[in-house]
Design a protein around this motif. Structure first.
Motif, PDB file in Angstrom:
ATOM      1  N   THR A 177       0.838  -1.194   0.000  1.00 15.39           N
ATOM      2  CA  THR A 177       0.000   0.000   0.000  1.00 15.39           C
ATOM      3  C   THR A 177       0.872   1.244   0.000  1.00 15.39           C
ATOM      4  OG1 THR A 177      -1.721  -1.168   1.221  1.00 15.39           O
ATOM      5  CG2 THR A 177      -1.825   1.238   1.201  1.00 15.39           C
ATOM      6  N   ALA A 178       0.539   2.199  -0.868  1.00  8.73           N
ATOM      7  CA  ALA A 178       1.361   3.399  -1.009  1.00  8.73           C
ATOM      8  C   ALA A 178       1.494   4.126   0.322  1.00  8.73           C
ATOM      9  CB  ALA A 178       0.741   4.333  -2.051  1.00  8.73           C
ATOM     10  N   GLY A 179       2.719   4.468   0.666  1.00 11.34           N
ATOM     11  CA  GLY A 179       3.000   5.225   1.879  1.00 11.34           C
ATOM     12  C   GLY A 179       2.887   4.453   3.164  1.00 11.34           C
ATOM     13  N   GLU A 180       2.621   3.154   3.097  1.00  9.44           N
ATOM     14  CA  GLU A 180       2.365   2.369   4.303  1.00  9.44           C
ATOM     15  C   GLU A 180       3.599   2.242   5.190  1.00  9.44           C
ATOM     16  OE1 GLU A 180       0.709  -2.084   5.545  1.00  9.44           O
ATOM     17  OE2 GLU A 180       0.904  -1.502   3.445  1.00  9.44           O
ATOM     18  N   ASN A 181       4.774   2.231   4.573  1.00  6.74           N
ATOM     19  CA  ASN A 181       5.994   2.047   5.358  1.00  6.74           C
ATOM     20  C   ASN A 181       6.477   3.327   6.039  1.00  6.74           C
ATOM     21  OD1 ASN A 181       6.128  -0.657   4.747  1.00  6.74           O
ATOM     22  ND2 ASN A 181       7.506  -0.372   3.016  1.00  6.74           N
ATOM     23  N   ALA A 182       5.918   4.450   5.645  1.00  4.37           N
ATOM     24  CA  ALA A 182       6.343   5.715   6.253  1.00  4.37           C
ATOM     25  C   ALA A 182       5.862   5.786   7.703  1.00  4.37           C
ATOM     26  CB  ALA A 182       5.790   6.891   5.455  1.00  4.37           C
ATOM     27  N   PRO A 183       6.643   6.382   8.599  1.00  2.00           N
ATOM     28  CA  PRO A 183       6.232   6.451  10.008  1.00  2.00           C
ATOM     29  C   PRO A 183       4.990   7.321  10.192  1.00  2.00           C
ATOM     30  CG  PRO A 183       8.167   7.813   9.612  1.00  2.00           C
ATOM     31  CD  PRO A 183       7.947   7.034   8.363  1.00  2.00           C
ATOM     32  N   SER A 184       4.101   6.858  11.031  1.00  2.00           N
ATOM     33  CA  SER A 184       2.877   7.621  11.316  1.00  2.00           C
ATOM     34  C   SER A 184       2.941   8.359  12.653  1.00  2.00           C
ATOM     35  CB  SER A 184       1.663   6.680  11.320  1.00  2.00           C
ATOM     36  OG  SER A 184       1.838   5.647  12.297  1.00  2.00           O
ATOM     37  N   ALA A 195       1.984   4.081  -6.971  1.00  2.00           N
ATOM     38  CA  ALA A 195       1.853   5.360  -6.277  1.00  2.00           C
ATOM     39  C   ALA A 195       0.374   5.715  -6.128  1.00  2.00           C
ATOM     40  CB  ALA A 195       2.598   6.456  -7.029  1.00  2.00           C
ATOM     41  N   ASP A 196       0.092   6.607  -5.180  1.00  3.47           N
ATOM     42  CA  ASP A 196      -1.286   7.032  -4.908  1.00  3.47           C
ATOM     43  C   ASP A 196      -1.291   8.557  -4.792  1.00  3.47           C
ATOM     44  OD1 ASP A 196      -3.811   7.609  -3.945  1.00  3.47           O
ATOM     45  OD2 ASP A 196      -3.858   5.932  -2.536  1.00  3.47           O
ATOM     46  N   PHE A 197      -1.915   9.213  -5.784  1.00  2.00           N
ATOM     47  CA  PHE A 197      -1.967  10.668  -5.814  1.00  2.00           C
ATOM     48  C   PHE A 197      -3.401  11.137  -5.587  1.00  2.00           C
ATOM     49  CE2 PHE A 197       1.612   9.477  -8.516  1.00  2.00           C
ATOM     50  CZ  PHE A 197       2.621  10.303  -8.039  1.00  2.00           C
ATOM     51  N   THR A 198      -3.610  11.887  -4.537  1.00  2.00           N
ATOM     52  CA  THR A 198      -4.900  12.549  -4.331  1.00  2.00           C
ATOM     53  C   THR A 198      -4.717  13.988  -4.785  1.00  2.00           C
ATOM     54  OG1 THR A 198      -5.437  11.118  -2.464  1.00  2.00           O
ATOM     55  CG2 THR A 198      -6.667  13.177  -2.659  1.00  2.00           C
ATOM     56  N   GLY A 199      -5.219  14.260  -5.972  1.00  2.00           N
ATOM     57  CA  GLY A 199      -4.905  15.489  -6.691  1.00  2.00           C
ATOM     58  C   GLY A 199      -4.255  15.082  -7.998  1.00  2.00           C
ATOM     59  N   GLY A 200      -4.205  15.999  -8.953  1.00  2.00           N
ATOM     60  CA  GLY A 200      -3.713  15.645 -10.266  1.00  2.00           C
ATOM     61  C   GLY A 200      -2.192  15.601 -10.348  1.00  2.00           C
ATOM     62  N   VAL A 201      -1.726  14.975 -11.427  1.00  2.00           N
ATOM     63  CA  VAL A 201      -0.304  14.944 -11.777  1.00  2.00           C
ATOM     64  C   VAL A 201      -0.156  15.742 -13.071  1.00  2.00           C
ATOM     65  CG1 VAL A 201       1.622  13.501 -12.508  1.00  2.00           C
ATOM     66  CG2 VAL A 201       0.111  12.726 -10.664  1.00  2.00           C
ATOM     67  N   VAL A 202       0.680  16.782 -13.074  1.00  2.00           N
ATOM     68  CA  VAL A 202       0.828  17.631 -14.253  1.00  2.00           C
ATOM     69  C   VAL A 202       2.264  17.562 -14.741  1.00  2.00           C
ATOM     70  CG1 VAL A 202       1.153  19.703 -12.814  1.00  2.00           C
ATOM     71  CG2 VAL A 202       0.519  19.940 -15.217  1.00  2.00           C
ATOM     72  N   LEU A 203       2.407  17.233 -16.043  1.00  2.00           N
ATOM     73  CA  LEU A 203       3.720  17.070 -16.672  1.00  2.00           C
ATOM     74  C   LEU A 203       3.734  17.774 -18.025  1.00  2.00           C
ATOM     75  CD1 LEU A 203       4.079  13.291 -15.854  1.00  2.00           C
ATOM     76  CD2 LEU A 203       5.644  15.036 -15.012  1.00  2.00           C
ATOM     77  N   VAL A 204       3.074  18.894 -18.134  1.00  2.00           N
ATOM     78  CA  VAL A 204       2.960  19.602 -19.404  1.00  2.00           C
ATOM     79  C   VAL A 204       4.351  19.999 -19.903  1.00  2.00           C
ATOM     80  CG1 VAL A 204       2.093  21.682 -20.534  1.00  2.00           C
ATOM     81  CG2 VAL A 204       0.647  20.440 -18.911  1.00  2.00           C
ATOM     82  N   GLY A 205       4.664  19.624 -21.135  1.00  2.00           N
ATOM     83  CA  GLY A 205       5.934  19.991 -21.730  1.00  2.00           C
ATOM     84  C   GLY A 205       7.132  19.250 -21.182  1.00  2.00           C
ATOM     85  N   SER A 206       6.932  18.216 -20.392  1.00  2.00           N
ATOM     86  CA  SER A 206       8.058  17.473 -19.818  1.00  2.00           C
ATOM     87  C   SER A 206       8.657  16.512 -20.842  1.00  2.00           C
ATOM     88  CB  SER A 206       7.601  16.693 -18.582  1.00  2.00           C
ATOM     89  OG  SER A 206       7.220  17.577 -17.550  1.00  2.00           O
ATOM     90  N   ARG A 207       9.896  16.156 -20.598  1.00  2.00           N
ATOM     91  CA  ARG A 207      10.574  15.178 -21.453  1.00  2.00           C
ATOM     92  C   ARG A 207      11.072  14.044 -20.581  1.00  2.00           C
ATOM     93  NH1 ARG A 207      12.542  15.381 -26.669  1.00  2.00           N
ATOM     94  NH2 ARG A 207      13.981  13.684 -27.158  1.00  2.00           N
ATOM     95  N   LEU A 208      10.527  12.849 -20.805  1.00  2.00           N
ATOM     96  CA  LEU A 208      10.841  11.680 -19.992  1.00  2.00           C
ATOM     97  C   LEU A 208      11.605  10.694 -20.875  1.00  2.00           C
ATOM     98  CD1 LEU A 208       7.353  11.331 -18.246  1.00  2.00           C
ATOM     99  CD2 LEU A 208       9.247  12.858 -17.680  1.00  2.00           C
ATOM    100  N   ASN A 209      12.905  10.732 -20.779  1.00  2.00           N
ATOM    101  CA  ASN A 209      13.749  10.030 -21.748  1.00  2.00           C
ATOM    102  C   ASN A 209      13.904   8.538 -21.483  1.00  2.00           C
ATOM    103  OD1 ASN A 209      14.298  12.335 -23.332  1.00  2.00           O
ATOM    104  ND2 ASN A 209      15.869  12.995 -21.887  1.00  2.00           N
ATOM    105  N   GLY A 210      13.610   8.099 -20.292  1.00  2.00           N
ATOM    106  CA  GLY A 210      13.797   6.681 -20.007  1.00  2.00           C
ATOM    107  C   GLY A 210      12.510   5.927 -19.813  1.00  2.00           C
ATOM    108  N   GLY A 211      11.388   6.457 -20.313  1.00  2.00           N
ATOM    109  CA  GLY A 211      10.099   5.802 -20.136  1.00  2.00           C
ATOM    110  C   GLY A 211       9.330   6.379 -18.960  1.00  2.00           C
ATOM    111  N   PHE A 212       8.031   6.050 -18.925  1.00  2.00           N
ATOM    112  CA  PHE A 212       7.116   6.571 -17.904  1.00  2.00           C
ATOM    113  C   PHE A 212       6.259   5.398 -17.441  1.00  2.00           C
ATOM    114  CE2 PHE A 212       3.530   9.907 -17.122  1.00  2.00           C
ATOM    115  CZ  PHE A 212       3.795   9.853 -15.763  1.00  2.00           C
TER     116      PHE A 212
END
Length: 497
Positions: A36-43, A196-213
């Protein structure tokens, strides 16, 4: 170097370990308890006392060279199970040493805007956001497994060895639309957001991801807005939204270019936005569009250029815009059902999808399906015309299938010829010139009536009477209609669309 009186015991341990890059463990850290995303982080990191606490300014001082490195070793800040108090802020600085935090808790957001750094690893940590706009990382940035309770800002950042957010949980700031803002970022060696678990959007406008996504198993939640906004993004190699990927909100990739394979077999739900999957004006070498279930909302591939498209009729969306889409190859089941595929535009009839499909059928050797596609195009266009156009179109369709079914004209001609032959054999017309007329032949007479230009000379020599006269008139009109429809249909077939 002896203990500084201004450092706590925990800070002194870090100070002494820095020259050799030794890991300083201030408390037990459990790793690998679950996926589960973030589960290992200390609470409970906010409750840790002085024995596990280190001031952020001590960490910043070491990163900026407050202490020399040891001979024959690589200095670095490496902490496990620590609480970082105060703001960790290095704006516009050059950080020559690695920062590695594992299972740590940071009280305040991290600010590294405009900095030049080595590798930064904040794995299985909890902290309230990160600002790294314009930073340059000579290595990679890893937030894997962390629980981030604030927006991650990485606009215009550059990463030489990747961006790792595998198993990261990010919740956007209260009034912020984006959980991850990485517009115009440049990432080499891969962008990893698996599970990963994102509450809210992910914005990558104009980004260059050279090794895959890689978004395998990721969850993006931003209902009524963009779950992923990546207009004009460039991905070299592979983009994957698979293995349980879920987007609640629009996936927007307008104008993006993927120089490899884009695979989407997860779930996209966004019925309350103009588009659920916005993929217009893109360039994709190979698209695998096989979601777990039909996408909820409108899907557009308008004006996109594809090399190969692999999909499945069982998961075609109900609302699909294909105007301007071009492709070199179609794969998957349901080849004959592609005609249905191009009829799903919610804005109504568009001729180009039919023309593109017919051209592909021809290139694939399916001449019959190409003709069926052109016929379907003309039938769909008829619905957009006025009453006169619809009536004439219906007549062409019934008579000769708009020229794509010329055998229909032969069928109608044969039926009318048989009808005329039987009727006039039983009710022969009278001879106009009994002494000069040839012997009456019901078949030849009916044939002459149906032809615009008589061939056997029977029509001019005999005159039907009574109700058979109306049948004769009907055969003459029908013959002209069939001839006109056949010529008009042939003209449509031969004329460029």
């Amino acid at each position: 170097m002896g203990r500084s009186p201004r450092l706590t015991q925990a800070e002194q341990r870090l100070w002494n370990a820095f020259p050799t890059g030794e890991i300083v463990e201030l408390g037990a850290v459990e790793i690998g308890r679950g996926r589960t995303a973030g589960e290992n982080a200390p609470s409970d990191g906010a409750t840790w006392g002085p024995e596990r606490s280190i001031r952020a300014k001590v960490v910043a001082s070491l990163l900026l060279g407050a202490r020399d490195g040891g001979t024959g070793s690589v200095p670095a800040v490496r902490l496990r199970g620590a609480r970082i108090t105060g703001p960790l802020t290095i704006i516009g600085g050059t950080i020559p040493h690695e920062l590695v935090l594992s299972g740590c808790h940071l009280d305040e957001p991290i600010r590294l805007t405009g900095s030049s750094t080595r590798t930064i690893r904040l794995t299985d940590c909890s902290f309230p956001g990160l600002s790294g706009g314009g930073m340059r990382v000579a290595g990679h940035l890893s937030l894997s497994g962390s629980n981030v309770t604030g927006t991650i800002r990485l606009s215009r950042a550059q990463f030489e060895s990747g961006l790792w957010l595998g198993g990261t949980k990010v919740v956007a700031d209260d009034e912020e639309e984006w959980a991850l803002d990485a517009n115009a970022a440049v990432v080499d060696s891969g962008t990893y957001m698996r599970n990963a678990d994102f509450t809210g959007g992910v914005v990558l406008v104009g980004s260059r991801l050279n090794g895959g996504f890689f978004l395998d198993g990721a969850k993006l939640t931003n209902p009524g807005k963009d779950a992923l906004s990546a207009d004009n993004m460039v991905v070299e190699d592979t983009m994957r939204c698979t293995d349980g990927f879920l987007a609640q909100g629009c996936i927007r990739l307008r104008g993006a270019r993927i120089n490899g394979t884009f695979s989407l077999d997860g779930t996209v739900q966004s019925p309350d936005t103009p588009y659920a999957l916005y993929m217009s004006h893109m360039e994709i070498r190979e698209l695998h569009l096989r979601p777990a279930k039909p996408i909820e909302g409108v899907v557009t591939l308008a004006h996109t250029t594809l090399g190969t498209l692999l999909d499945d009729p069982d998961t075609w969306p109900d609302k699909l815009r294909l105007n301007g889409l071009t492709y070199s190859r179609l794969r998957g089941s349901g080849v004959a059902r592609r005609i249905e595929w191009v009829t799903r535009d919610p804005e109504g009839f568009r001729p180009q999808p039919y023309e593109q499909l017919a051209a592909w059928y021809l290139s694939d050797g399916n001449d019959a399906l190409a003709r069926r596609t052109q016929l379907a195009k003309l039938r769909a266009r008829r619905q957009t015309q006025g009453l006169g156009g619809r009536l004439w179109g219906r007549l062409l369709d019934v008579a000769v299938g708009y020229g794509y079914r010329p055998w229909l004209a032969g069928m109608w001609f044969t039926l009318l010829l048989a009808l005329g032959t039987v009727v006039f054999a039983l009710n022969p017309p009278r001879a106009l010139k009994p002494t000069e007329s040839p012997d009456f032949n019901a078949f030849a007479y009916a044939f002459d009536l149906l032809l615009p230009l008589p061939a056997f000379g029977q029509r001019e020599m005999f005159d039907p009477g009574g109700w058979t006269q109306w049948l004769a008139y009907g055969l003459i009109v029908s013959g002209w209609i069939l001839a006109t429809a056949l010529i008009a249909g042939a003209t449509r077939v031969l004329r460029p669309s």
